[in-house]
Each structure stands twice: as C-alpha cells, then as structure tokens.
Design a protein around this motif. Structure first.
Motif, PDB file in Angstrom:
ATOM      1  N   HIS A  49       0.866  -1.037   0.220  1.00  0.00           N
ATOM      2  CA  HIS A  49       0.009  -0.036  -0.091  1.00  0.00           C
ATOM      3  C   HIS A  49       0.379   1.077   0.401  1.00  0.00           C
ATOM      4  CE1 HIS A  49      -3.971  -1.661   1.611  1.00  0.00           C
ATOM      5  NE2 HIS A  49      -4.133  -1.864   0.451  1.00  0.00           N
ATOM      6  N   ARG A  50       2.447   1.509   1.358  1.00  0.00           N
ATOM      7  CA  ARG A  50       3.302   2.647   0.707  1.00  0.00           C
ATOM      8  C   ARG A  50       3.610   2.584  -0.387  1.00  0.00           C
ATOM      9  NH1 ARG A  50       6.323   1.829   6.697  1.00  0.00           N
ATOM     10  NH2 ARG A  50       4.809   3.301   7.399  1.00  0.00           N
ATOM     11  N   GLY A  51       3.429   1.328  -1.665  1.00  0.00           N
ATOM     12  CA  GLY A  51       4.311   1.997  -2.784  1.00  0.00           C
ATOM     13  C   GLY A  51       3.040   2.926  -3.821  1.00  0.00           C
ATOM     14  N   ILE A  52       2.064   2.751  -3.408  1.00  0.00           N
ATOM     15  CA  ILE A  52       1.057   4.180  -4.296  1.00  0.00           C
ATOM     16  C   ILE A  52       1.705   4.843  -4.529  1.00  0.00           C
ATOM     17  CG2 ILE A  52      -1.367   4.907  -4.239  1.00  0.00           C
ATOM     18  CD1 ILE A  52      -2.318   2.553  -2.907  1.00  0.00           C
ATOM     19  N   VAL A  53       1.570   6.031  -5.634  1.00  0.00           N
ATOM     20  CA  VAL A  53       2.166   6.997  -6.214  1.00  0.00           C
ATOM     21  C   VAL A  53       1.404   8.007  -6.580  1.00  0.00           C
ATOM     22  CG1 VAL A  53       4.124   5.430  -7.593  1.00  0.00           C
ATOM     23  CG2 VAL A  53       2.038   6.341  -8.071  1.00  0.00           C
ATOM     24  N   ASN A  54       1.614   9.014  -6.286  1.00  0.00           N
ATOM     25  CA  ASN A  54       1.092  10.505  -6.285  1.00  0.00           C
ATOM     26  C   ASN A  54       1.219  10.468  -7.838  1.00  0.00           C
ATOM     27  OD1 ASN A  54       0.092  12.766  -6.097  1.00  0.00           O
ATOM     28  ND2 ASN A  54       1.332  13.914  -4.258  1.00  0.00           N
ATOM     29  N   ILE A  55      -0.373  10.486  -8.464  1.00  0.00           N
ATOM     30  CA  ILE A  55       0.288  10.892  -9.218  1.00  0.00           C
ATOM     31  C   ILE A  55       0.255  12.448  -9.983  1.00  0.00           C
ATOM     32  CG2 ILE A  55      -1.786  10.596 -11.440  1.00  0.00           C
ATOM     33  CD1 ILE A  55      -0.925   8.168 -10.636  1.00  0.00           C
ATOM     34  N   GLY A  56       0.214  12.879  -9.207  1.00  0.00           N
ATOM     35  CA  GLY A  56       0.424  14.575  -9.484  1.00  0.00           C
ATOM     36  C   GLY A  56       1.808  14.694  -9.209  1.00  0.00           C
ATOM     37  N   GLU A  57       2.518  13.879  -8.880  1.00  0.00           N
ATOM     38  CA  GLU A  57       3.872  14.724  -8.729  1.00  0.00           C
ATOM     39  C   GLU A  57       5.015  13.414  -9.831  1.00  0.00           C
ATOM     40  OE1 GLU A  57       5.315  13.645  -4.991  1.00  0.00           O
ATOM     41  OE2 GLU A  57       4.785  14.576  -3.853  1.00  0.00           O
ATOM     42  N   LEU A  58       3.769  12.857 -10.279  1.00  0.00           N
ATOM     43  CA  LEU A  58       4.650  12.039 -11.655  1.00  0.00           C
ATOM     44  C   LEU A  58       4.996  12.578 -13.066  1.00  0.00           C
ATOM     45  CD1 LEU A  58       2.310   8.882 -11.737  1.00  0.00           C
ATOM     46  CD2 LEU A  58       4.572   9.262 -10.906  1.00  0.00           C
ATOM     47  N   THR A  59       6.186  12.232 -13.609  1.00  0.00           N
ATOM     48  CA  THR A  59       6.861  13.083 -15.080  1.00  0.00           C
ATOM     49  C   THR A  59       6.828  11.953 -15.809  1.00  0.00           C
ATOM     50  OG1 THR A  59       9.013  12.453 -14.327  1.00  0.00           O
ATOM     51  CG2 THR A  59       8.841  14.086 -13.405  1.00  0.00           C
ATOM     52  N   SER A  60       7.490  13.010 -16.966  1.00  0.00           N
ATOM     53  CA  SER A  60       7.041  11.835 -17.846  1.00  0.00           C
ATOM     54  C   SER A  60       7.955  10.372 -18.341  1.00  0.00           C
ATOM     55  CB  SER A  60       7.624  12.473 -19.135  1.00  0.00           C
ATOM     56  OG  SER A  60       8.493  13.149 -19.580  1.00  0.00           O
ATOM     57  N   SER A  61       9.044  10.441 -17.770  1.00  0.00           N
ATOM     58  CA  SER A  61       9.986   9.308 -17.295  1.00  0.00           C
ATOM     59  C   SER A  61       9.707   8.216 -16.078  1.00  0.00           C
ATOM     60  CB  SER A  61      11.477   9.803 -16.959  1.00  0.00           C
ATOM     61  OG  SER A  61      11.227  10.446 -15.551  1.00  0.00           O
ATOM     62  N   ASP A  62       8.380   8.716 -15.802  1.00  0.00           N
ATOM     63  CA  ASP A  62       8.327   7.823 -15.243  1.00  0.00           C
ATOM     64  C   ASP A  62       7.627   6.378 -15.600  1.00  0.00           C
ATOM     65  OD1 ASP A  62       9.170   8.334 -12.085  1.00  0.00           O
ATOM     66  OD2 ASP A  62       7.592  10.196 -12.231  1.00  0.00           O
ATOM     67  N   GLY A  63       6.639   6.617 -17.410  1.00  0.00           N
ATOM     68  CA  GLY A  63       5.676   5.843 -18.008  1.00  0.00           C
ATOM     69  C   GLY A  63       4.373   6.409 -17.648  1.00  0.00           C
ATOM     70  N   ALA A  64       3.928   5.805 -18.993  1.00  0.00           N
ATOM     71  CA  ALA A  64       2.163   6.546 -18.991  1.00  0.00           C
ATOM     72  C   ALA A  64       1.504   6.507 -17.736  1.00  0.00           C
ATOM     73  CB  ALA A  64       1.645   5.163 -20.260  1.00  0.00           C
ATOM     74  N   LEU A  65       0.717   7.772 -18.021  1.00  0.00           N
ATOM     75  CA  LEU A  65      -0.571   8.302 -16.363  1.00  0.00           C
ATOM     76  C   LEU A  65      -1.256   6.544 -16.351  1.00  0.00           C
ATOM     77  CD1 LEU A  65      -1.346   9.634 -14.592  1.00  0.00           C
ATOM     78  CD2 LEU A  65      -2.591  11.197 -16.231  1.00  0.00           C
ATOM     79  N   LYS A  66      -1.637   6.485 -17.511  1.00  0.00           N
ATOM     80  CA  LYS A  66      -2.634   5.324 -17.957  1.00  0.00           C
ATOM     81  C   LYS A  66      -2.026   4.096 -17.174  1.00  0.00           C
ATOM     82  CE  LYS A  66      -2.239   3.807 -21.653  1.00  0.00           C
ATOM     83  NZ  LYS A  66      -1.545   1.714 -21.867  1.00  0.00           N
ATOM     84  N   ASP A  67      -0.657   3.620 -16.950  1.00  0.00           N
ATOM     85  CA  ASP A  67      -0.467   2.312 -16.622  1.00  0.00           C
ATOM     86  C   ASP A  67       0.151   3.037 -14.540  1.00  0.00           C
ATOM     87  OD1 ASP A  67      -0.004   1.325 -19.297  1.00  0.00           O
ATOM     88  OD2 ASP A  67       1.844   2.206 -19.334  1.00  0.00           O
ATOM     89  N   MET A  68       0.600   4.117 -14.154  1.00  0.00           N
ATOM     90  CA  MET A  68       1.141   4.229 -13.011  1.00  0.00           C
ATOM     91  C   MET A  68      -0.862   4.404 -12.985  1.00  0.00           C
ATOM     92  SD  MET A  68       4.167   4.884 -13.297  1.00  0.00           S
ATOM     93  CE  MET A  68       4.358   5.267 -12.070  1.00  0.00           C
ATOM     94  N   GLN A  69      -1.396   4.624 -12.960  1.00  0.00           N
ATOM     95  CA  GLN A  69      -2.844   4.580 -12.385  1.00  0.00           C
ATOM     96  C   GLN A  69      -3.148   3.512 -11.948  1.00  0.00           C
ATOM     97  OE1 GLN A  69      -5.169   6.918 -14.981  1.00  0.00           O
ATOM     98  NE2 GLN A  69      -4.816   8.874 -13.966  1.00  0.00           N
ATOM     99  N   PHE A  70      -3.301   2.424 -13.198  1.00  0.00           N
ATOM    100  CA  PHE A  70      -3.637   1.091 -13.067  1.00  0.00           C
ATOM    101  C   PHE A  70      -2.838   0.305 -12.143  1.00  0.00           C
ATOM    102  CE2 PHE A  70      -2.494  -3.225 -14.417  1.00  0.00           C
ATOM    103  CZ  PHE A  70      -3.757  -3.937 -14.532  1.00  0.00           C
ATOM    104  N   GLY A  71      -1.352   0.385 -11.924  1.00  0.00           N
ATOM    105  CA  GLY A  71      -0.726   0.141 -10.943  1.00  0.00           C
ATOM    106  C   GLY A  71      -0.938   0.794  -9.347  1.00  0.00           C
TER     107      GLY A  71
END
Length: 401
Positions: free
Chosen positions: A162-184
C-alpha cells in the motif's frame, strides 16, 4: 497431513525462483520522493547481520525468509500478478516491492515474524495451561504462535504494498504512461487489501478474542501512523516545519513499531502468560523496532555524502534533532544557503550542515537508549538460546562500525 509451515519451507526454494523470474521482468527504481520506508544495518555490518539472522532461524526451527509465500501462491493473487505484468517497463513501486519480497539480500523483510517466534520461544510454554495445548508445541513454540508470526508478516507486507502507491500529481513523463501508473495504483490497493484480508481471516482462526483485539488495534494504529507520515511528507513547507523529537517518536511508534510490539504481546497471550510477561514482550518489540528505525535514519549520515534527495529523509531522526538543537531561525538559514539562487536543494550541503551539528550523535544516543530498554525487557525471560538471539538482534541494530 503435513503442517502448512513445513510445506511452505519445502516449496519456498522452487516457487521463489518462479516468482523472481516473473518480477525480474520489471525495470527501474520506484519514485519515492524524499522518504525512506525500509532499510537494514550498514553495509559494513551486513555479514554480521546475516549471521545473527541465520543463527536465530536455526533456533526457531525453520527459515522465515518466505513466511508469507503460501498466501502469495494463492490463485487470487496469481491472477493479480498476471495483471501486474502490464506494469513491466514502468517505474511503479509495486514491481520493486514484489521483487524485494522474494529476493531480499538484506534479510530485512521477514524480521518481524522471526522476532515473534524468538520471543515465543524465549518465554517458553506456560506449564499451568491444559495438556491439550502443551501437546501442540514444536521446538518450544505453539502452532498458534507460528500462525501469528505469519499473520504479522502478512500485515507488514500488505502495508509495504500500500505504501508503494504513487502520487499521480508528482509524476513525470520518465515514470511511465499515466494510465499505466494509475493501473499500478489500483493493483497495489487490490493486492494489499487481499493480503490484509487473508491476515484478518487467519487471525480469526486463532479463536482468541483477546489476540484479535490486540492485533486489530495494531492495524488501526498502523493505518493512523502511515496517514500522518504521508500527510507530513506532502506538506509544501516540510523543510521549515518546526518538528520536535517527541512528536517524531510518537509518529514513528505508530508507523514502524506498533505492529511488532503488539504481535509480541499477542504471542504471550496465546501462551496464557501473565500480564507482566506480556508487557515486557511489548516493550521489547517497541524498543527494538525504534532502534532499527533510528539505525536506518542514521546510515546516510555516517556512510558518505550524496547529491540525491533520496540519500536521507527530511523526516529522519538526525534532521529532526538538528532542527531542534540549532533552532528554527538557523535551520531556515541553512536551508536557504543550500538552495542557493534556484529552488532546488543541494542536499549534500544540507547533509554536511547536519553532520557538523549534534543531530547525528543525538540520534545514535537515542538508538542505543532504546536498545538498552529492549535488553532490560528481556531480563524477565530465563537465559536461553532464544533470549541470546534476541539480544544479538539488539546489538546488531545499535552497531555503527
């Protein structure tokens, strides 16, 4: 019928190889911001730490490195794992967490269950209980206490996920596609909830209302501690917050110590030990966890410099001590000097300022103080190999050379 824990030990080696191969397909490091949630003793003492763990595992009767593997191999979580394959190529922390769980070289992930088993064996059986319970002992540990150790690890693993849930608002393009991170994030929530649900089901199967009460309160306080931790880490003015070590200790107890402390207490309740023994077991779990957290916080300040903000946490003990000792005005001045003309912080300069003060030595003193308290709590147990192993764990997490 073969005991589940023995079956788990037999299949761990082959099954872990399959899981490692699957999770190894992912790449990159998780985006963790400025926090450090886990750690281990310093690299210089890694061999010593491994020896302590290895000897402790022999005492409790079997390796604990894959204590939660039975749940991980369930059909439900296997289906989740197949979905998580979609995250391969991204930097979502869920991949890294899973890899570390089955291939952790720091002997760090399964320590809570091991300590619960050692405390159980150090206290020994309660000879005043009925004979039916006495017949349910293997290597000096009740089967219910072994089940509790697994439950403790499941709860810890669930919160790691659960602690590995990322803050979508802090992501950059190098982290991966937005939809993939939301799915993660969705998969992290789902898999973490699954592990926690399994832990609660196993907890109910112990059929001890007092133990259920103790562990339920631990989960509730852990949730509270993680919430406060995450809230403080997302504050814009975190660098200039006037943090006190007393408040830091209260928050760290909830987010890092309460689970082990109450698990040790619950293990004593399962053996029907007195309230005094339960209290001492609680104290050992609390203080050894606090010493471990302090050790993790101190390591970046005694093992060299780094320009990376991940080198140390701004909520770590040396930083909090430093702020309290130098005063708010000087701390803000040091921050401005580290920022220079831009908005980016030169963390190596900030680190040097902290090392020049007494924050690091104060944190080391506090670590050893909690270590001494943990050793004092062990005095209620008779001398034994298990007690010696618990003492060696304290010596390992209070060692800085």
């Amino acid at each position: 019928m073969m005991r589940p824990v023995l079956l788990l030990s037999l299949c761990a080696k082959s099954c872990s190889r399959i899981l490692v191969q699957f999770w190894a397909e992912g790449g990159g490091n998780p985006r963790q911001g400025r926090r450090l949630f886990s750690g281990s003793p310093s690299p210089s003492s890694a061999s010593h730490w491994s020896k302590v763990v290895s000897e402790a595992e022999k005492i409790v009767g079997y390796p604990t490195s894959f204590m939660s593997l039975r749940c991980l191999l369930s059909d439900e979580l296997s289906n989740i794992a197949m979905q998580v394959r979609k995250l391969v190529g991204t930097k979502h922390p869920l991949l890294n967490t899973a890899r570390r769980f089955v291939s952790d070289s720091r002997n760090n992930l399964q320590m809570r269950g091991l300590v619960v088993l050692l405390v159980s064996k150090a206290a020994g059986p309660n000879l005043s209980t009925e004979s039916s319970i006495q017949n349910d002992i293997v290597s000096g540990i009740y089967s219910s206490q072994r089940a509790l150790a697994e439950i403790t690890e499941l709860i810890h693993t669930a919160f790691l996920v659960h602690r590995g849930i990322v803050n979508i608002g802090e992501l950059t393009s190098s982290d991966g596609a937005l939809k993939d991170m939301q799915f993660g994030n969705k998969m992290a929530v789902l898999s973490g909830d699954f592990l926690l649900a399994n832990a609660c089901t196993s907890l109910a199967q112990l059929q001890n209302t007092k133990v259920v009460e103790i562990m339920s309160s631990a989960i509730g306080e852990l949730v509270q501690g993680v919430y406060y931790e995450n809230s403080s880490l997302t504050k814009v003015n975190i660098l200039t917050d006037d943090i006190r070590i007393s408040a830091w200790k209260e928050q760290v107890f909830l987010s890092h110590c309460v689970l082990l402390a109450k698990s040790c207490q619950a293990a004593m309740e399962l053996a029907k030990h007195t309230a005094g023994i339960q209290n001492m077991a609680f104290k050992y779990g609390k203080h050894v966890s606090m010493s471990h957290k302090l050790n993790v916080d101190i390591q970046p300040f005694i093992n060299g410099n780094s320009n990376d903000s991940l080198a140390f946490s701004l909520n770590s003990a040396p930083v909090v001590f430093h702020q309290e000792l130098v005063g708010r005005e000087i701390w803000i001045k040091q921050i401005k000097e580290a920022q220079g003309k831009g908005d980016l912080i030169d963390y190596s300069k900030l680190q040097d300022a902290i090392k020049a003060g007494k924050g690091v030595t104060s944190a080391i003193d506090l670590c050893r103080c909690h270590g001494n308290s943990a050793l004092e709590a062990l005095e209620c147990f008779p001398p034994s190999e298990a007690r010696s192993a618990l003492e060696n764990i304290v010596y390992a997490v209070t060692r800085f050379s």
